[in-house]
Design an enzyme around this catalytic site. Sequence first.
Site, PDB file in Angstrom:
ATOM      1  N   SER A 166      17.164  -0.365  27.997  1.00 26.61           N
ATOM      2  CA  SER A 166      16.716  -1.187  29.123  1.00 26.61           C
ATOM      3  C   SER A 166      16.190  -0.305  30.246  1.00 26.61           C
ATOM      4  CB  SER A 166      17.928  -1.988  29.613  1.00 26.61           C
ATOM      5  OG  SER A 166      17.675  -2.545  30.867  1.00 26.61           O
ATOM      6  N   TYR A 225      27.333  -3.186  32.258  1.00 25.63           N
ATOM      7  CA  TYR A 225      26.332  -3.465  31.225  1.00 25.63           C
ATOM      8  C   TYR A 225      25.333  -2.300  31.127  1.00 25.63           C
ATOM      9  CZ  TYR A 225      21.978  -4.968  29.216  1.00 25.63           C
ATOM     10  OH  TYR A 225      20.831  -4.987  28.461  1.00 25.63           O
ATOM     11  N   LYS A 235      24.334   0.706  28.094  1.00 29.06           N
ATOM     12  CA  LYS A 235      23.001   1.047  27.564  1.00 29.06           C
ATOM     13  C   LYS A 235      22.775   2.559  27.656  1.00 29.06           C
ATOM     14  CE  LYS A 235      22.177  -2.655  26.042  1.00 29.06           C
ATOM     15  NZ  LYS A 235      21.884  -2.931  24.657  1.00 29.06           N
TER      16      LYS A 235
HETATM   17  P1  NAD Z   1      20.971 -12.161  23.128  1.00 33.50           P
HETATM   18  O1  NAD Z   1      22.318 -12.343  23.714  1.00 33.50           O
HETATM   19  O2  NAD Z   1      20.079 -13.339  23.045  1.00 33.50           O
HETATM   20  O3  NAD Z   1      21.107 -11.547  21.649  1.00 33.50           O
HETATM   21  C1  NAD Z   1      22.165 -10.713  21.253  1.00 33.50           C
HETATM   22  C2  NAD Z   1      22.730 -11.272  19.950  1.00 33.50           C
HETATM   23  O4  NAD Z   1      23.769 -10.414  19.492  1.00 33.50           O
HETATM   24  C3  NAD Z   1      23.319 -12.663  20.114  1.00 33.50           C
HETATM   25  O5  NAD Z   1      22.767 -13.518  19.129  1.00 33.50           O
HETATM   26  C4  NAD Z   1      24.824 -12.469  19.892  1.00 33.50           C
HETATM   27  O6  NAD Z   1      25.407 -13.581  19.250  1.00 33.50           O
HETATM   28  C5  NAD Z   1      24.861 -11.202  19.045  1.00 33.50           C
HETATM   29  N1  NAD Z   1      26.057 -10.367  19.215  1.00 33.50           N
HETATM   30  C6  NAD Z   1      26.579  -9.881  20.358  1.00 33.50           C
HETATM   31  N2  NAD Z   1      27.665  -9.124  20.098  1.00 33.50           N
HETATM   32  C7  NAD Z   1      27.831  -9.140  18.736  1.00 33.50           C
HETATM   33  C8  NAD Z   1      28.775  -8.544  17.841  1.00 33.50           C
HETATM   34  N3  NAD Z   1      29.793  -7.794  18.283  1.00 33.50           N
HETATM   35  N4  NAD Z   1      28.628  -8.756  16.512  1.00 33.50           N
HETATM   36  C9  NAD Z   1      27.603  -9.507  16.047  1.00 33.50           C
HETATM   37  N5  NAD Z   1      26.683 -10.094  16.840  1.00 33.50           N
HETATM   38  C10 NAD Z   1      26.802  -9.909  18.170  1.00 33.50           C
HETATM   39  O7  NAD Z   1      20.280 -10.966  23.918  1.00 33.50           O
HETATM   40  P2  NAD Z   1      18.748 -10.510  23.956  1.00 33.50           P
HETATM   41  O8  NAD Z   1      18.175 -10.893  25.264  1.00 33.50           O
HETATM   42  O9  NAD Z   1      18.068 -10.890  22.704  1.00 33.50           O
HETATM   43  O10 NAD Z   1      18.934  -8.941  24.002  1.00 33.50           O
HETATM   44  C11 NAD Z   1      18.946  -8.160  22.816  1.00 33.50           C
HETATM   45  C12 NAD Z   1      19.247  -6.726  23.177  1.00 33.50           C
HETATM   46  O11 NAD Z   1      18.279  -6.265  24.106  1.00 33.50           O
HETATM   47  C13 NAD Z   1      20.603  -6.513  23.840  1.00 33.50           C
HETATM   48  O12 NAD Z   1      21.136  -5.304  23.354  1.00 33.50           O
HETATM   49  C14 NAD Z   1      20.260  -6.404  25.299  1.00 33.50           C
HETATM   50  O13 NAD Z   1      21.197  -5.608  25.981  1.00 33.50           O
HETATM   51  C15 NAD Z   1      18.907  -5.719  25.242  1.00 33.50           C
HETATM   52  N6  NAD Z   1      18.070  -5.978  26.419  1.00 33.50           N
HETATM   53  C16 NAD Z   1      17.845  -7.261  26.799  1.00 33.50           C
HETATM   54  C17 NAD Z   1      17.065  -7.511  27.913  1.00 33.50           C
HETATM   55  C18 NAD Z   1      16.838  -8.909  28.399  1.00 33.50           C
HETATM   56  O14 NAD Z   1      16.527  -9.092  29.578  1.00 33.50           O
HETATM   57  N7  NAD Z   1      16.948  -9.925  27.565  1.00 33.50           N
HETATM   58  C19 NAD Z   1      16.493  -6.441  28.620  1.00 33.50           C
HETATM   59  C20 NAD Z   1      16.739  -5.141  28.185  1.00 33.50           C
HETATM   60  C21 NAD Z   1      17.537  -4.921  27.064  1.00 33.50           C
HETATM   61  C1  WQD Z   2      14.451 -10.632  38.421  1.00 34.52           C
HETATM   62  C2  WQD Z   2      14.159 -10.815  39.901  1.00 34.52           C
HETATM   63  C3  WQD Z   2      16.124 -11.164  41.240  1.00 34.52           C
HETATM   64  C4  WQD Z   2      17.337 -14.960  39.564  1.00 34.52           C
HETATM   65  C5  WQD Z   2      18.299  -7.888  34.783  1.00 34.52           C
HETATM   66  C6  WQD Z   2      19.292  -6.821  34.365  1.00 34.52           C
HETATM   67  C7  WQD Z   2      18.599  -5.702  33.670  1.00 34.52           C
HETATM   68  C8  WQD Z   2      17.710  -6.201  32.539  1.00 34.52           C
HETATM   69  C9  WQD Z   2      16.847  -7.347  32.949  1.00 34.52           C
HETATM   70  C10 WQD Z   2      18.827  -6.057  30.425  1.00 34.52           C
HETATM   71  C11 WQD Z   2      15.150 -10.084  40.798  1.00 34.52           C
HETATM   72  C12 WQD Z   2      15.241 -12.386  41.258  1.00 34.52           C
HETATM   73  C13 WQD Z   2      16.640 -13.804  39.829  1.00 34.52           C
HETATM   74  C14 WQD Z   2      17.369 -15.984  40.560  1.00 34.52           C
HETATM   75  C15 WQD Z   2      15.974 -14.623  41.971  1.00 34.52           C
HETATM   76  N1  WQD Z   2      18.457  -6.716  31.437  1.00 34.52           N
HETATM   77  N2  WQD Z   2      15.979 -13.630  41.011  1.00 34.52           N
HETATM   78  N3  WQD Z   2      16.674 -15.767  41.715  1.00 34.52           N
HETATM   79  O1  WQD Z   2      17.429  -8.161  37.987  1.00 34.52           O
HETATM   80  O2  WQD Z   2      15.337  -7.230  36.922  1.00 34.52           O
HETATM   81  O3  WQD Z   2      17.384  -7.305  35.643  1.00 34.52           O
HETATM   82  O4  WQD Z   2      17.632  -8.345  33.610  1.00 34.52           O
HETATM   83  O5  WQD Z   2      18.826  -4.886  30.220  1.00 34.52           O
HETATM   84  O6  WQD Z   2      19.574  -4.844  33.226  1.00 34.52           O
HETATM   85  O7  WQD Z   2      19.945  -6.346  35.530  1.00 34.52           O
HETATM   86  O8  WQD Z   2      16.205  -9.448  36.180  1.00 34.52           O
HETATM   87  O9  WQD Z   2      15.705 -11.825  35.843  1.00 34.52           O
HETATM   88  O10 WQD Z   2      17.916 -11.190  36.894  1.00 34.52           O
HETATM   89  O11 WQD Z   2      15.829 -10.897  38.197  1.00 34.52           O
HETATM   90  O12 WQD Z   2      15.388 -14.464  43.034  1.00 34.52           O
HETATM   91  O13 WQD Z   2      17.999 -17.036  40.404  1.00 34.52           O
HETATM   92  O14 WQD Z   2      14.322 -12.213  40.209  1.00 34.52           O
HETATM   93  O15 WQD Z   2      16.700 -10.957  42.501  1.00 34.52           O
HETATM   94  O16 WQD Z   2      14.441  -9.622  41.905  1.00 34.52           O
HETATM   95  P1  WQD Z   2      16.592  -8.004  36.793  1.00 34.52           P
HETATM   96  P2  WQD Z   2      16.467 -10.904  36.712  1.00 34.52           P
END
Ligand code: NAD
Ligand code: WQD
Length: 340
Positions: free
Chosen positions: A124, A149, A153
């Site tokens: 991330s 969290y 990562k």
């Molecule tokens: P998500 O929660 O939709 O998907 C994660 C999946 O993993 C879920 O289906 C959950 O049921 C499964 N899971 C969790 N723990 C498990 C375990 N111990 N065993 C088996 N299954 C398990 O999340 P996402 O948004 O698809 O994110 C996927 C990955 O990307 C995550 O590692 C997240 O940290 C990373 N990521 C997400 C974002 C974002 O904003 N969505 C941003 C950066 C990184």
């Molecule tokens: C985006 C912007 C909020 C909700 C998070 C995690 C980061 C990564 C992505 C996984 C910010 C604003 C949000 C609301 C708002 N995930 N906001 N009202 O903060 O960039 O990051 O998700 O790795 O680790 O921290 O994403 O979607 O929460 O917020 O004003 O109800 O929207 O303040 O500026 P963010 P976000």
Amino acid sequence: MAILVTGGLGYIGSHTVVELLNNNFEVVIVDDLSNSEKFILKNIEEITGKKPAFYPFDLKRKELLTQVFDAYSIEGCINFAAYKAVGESQEKPIDYYENNLFSLINILQEFKTRGLSNFIFSSSCTVYGQADEMPIDENTPLKMPESVYGKTKQMGEEILIDFAKAYNRKVSLLRYFNPIGAHPSSKLGELPIGVPNNLVPYVMQTAAGIREKLSVWGNDYPTVDGTAVRDYIYVVDLAKAHVAALKRLLSNQSEESTIDIYNLGTGTGSSVLEVVKAFETANNVEVPYKICDRREGDITVAYANANKAEKELNWKSETSLEEALRTTWEWQKYLNSRNN
Ligand code: NAD
Ligand code: WQD
């Protein structure tokens, strides 16, 4: 030969499974459904006409994981499985460390003993914290994230770097910026459980009348309109980057360790109010909002320099913010139709 996709029924995982199947990879999904639902599997089958293998168990159950590795000839893994709620991670730190790191280590134990390589990790942009300069490229110094969290990562990245170096294996660390949007079929998307923390799911539910008003967290940032700026990347574009990263690892014949690191974003920053306006324009709906104080722990601005991914993976984001937000709204309509 099969690709193990952990968390393959989750938001980004399900879109990536579709792209893998469309590229003729054999896919084995392990997902404990802790943040996903079984109907996603059926929808993946409807979209692709293919049926991936699916095992609903927790990756912390090492004995079950071993059985999957015994049953398939695994040639790589994309590890999406993790808990991802930033606020919750502060309240339940041990659960987050346990889930996100023990799951990873269990898979790596199998990889280590079986001589396997080609591991892709969902990292991330949170590993950069508030970077001093924009855009953020892969050489931007990392800062220890404030949230548990985020720490999982950064620790996950360290574990994989040590794994690659010690055993001469190939890994890819993909640092996503802010994934948004849903599949064009409207059959896959983000399933926010409870009140969404992230901006776009909250905007979607406000437009749908599920939430009364969006709280805009702060309008006194030094940005174009005072609201914070992020790089919103369309989830299908992101899914395609995984296929490109996997193909690159698989075609790399080197006996040495390989650590590929890529920032995956659009290269453009958008403010919170720009996202709200783009959603309204794309979908011809209203999103009522109120300005509130800043959210603790938020950074001002983050957007990617994704040139390395373009050069080495031949990948770049193709979908506009408005188009991504249009698919978000279609997904909400699909969810409404399921509930009726
Ligand atoms: P998500 O929660 O939709 O998907 C994660 C999946 O993993 C879920 O289906 C959950 O049921 C499964 N899971 C969790 N723990 C498990 C375990 N111990 N065993 C088996 N299954 C398990 O999340 P996402 O948004 O698809 O994110 C996927 C990955 O990307 C995550 O590692 C997240 O940290 C990373 N990521 C997400 C974002 C974002 O904003 N969505 C941003 C950066 C990184
Ligand atoms: C985006 C912007 C909020 C909700 C998070 C995690 C980061 C990564 C992505 C996984 C910010 C604003 C949000 C609301 C708002 N995930 N906001 N009202 O903060 O960039 O990051 O998700 O790795 O680790 O921290 O994403 O979607 O929460 O917020 O004003 O109800 O929207 O303040 O500026 P963010 P976000």
